[in-house]
Scaffold this motif. Sequence first.
Motif: not given
Length: 209
Positions: A118-143
């Motif tokens: 369960r802890s491994v899954v939670i850590a993976g979710i955090a990494r996934y969310a961090h990547a999504q946040r970075d991607m959101a920032a990139f897409l806003r700049q690109e837009a």
Amino acid sequence: MRCSPLTRIIPAAVAAIVSWPALAAQGGDPDWPCIQRKVPELSLGQVWTGAALPQTAAGWSKDAAISHLVTELAARRVPLPEAQQKIREYGDSLPEAEKERRMTMLVQGLFDHMNRERSVVIAGIARYAHAQRDMAAFLRQEASAVDALRAKPAADPNELARRNDRLMFQTRVFQERAQSLSFVCEVPTLIEQRLYALVKSIAQTLGDR
């Protein structure tokens, strides 16, 4: 310059990106995007309500039979009723003098294994969310860059179309990943619920003596 249909879609698509960080900040943790409250680790007392486990329970990993059973029972591909039946069958197969010692080892083993999973899954979710946040920032700049290009009277329509199409594709990927995340967010809860059900079956098996 006449805008393509895809160009006119951009503002609606980007609106979803702009709103995403607000969802990601739930619970005060910017890397936790789930509606479910973040609990990094469980405590044994949350799933086991019986007497304190004996010290021998800590040695479960040295017992090949217990280790194998822990892995088998924890696997979510095994239907819960089938796993519970395996617990009952295992308990019935034990000599009365060995039953409590080995069944409490099974409790500790399931808790250690599934809490770690369960802890491994939670850590993976955090990494996934961090990547999504970075991607959101990139897409806003690109837009913003695409909008600026579109506002230029002498903009190359082919370049605008190319960048517009790329932005739309990247936005769809982002949105699909966000949708997948909602399912992944359920996994820690599913593990916790399965652990509780398995441990409850063990307690019932011990109570049947």
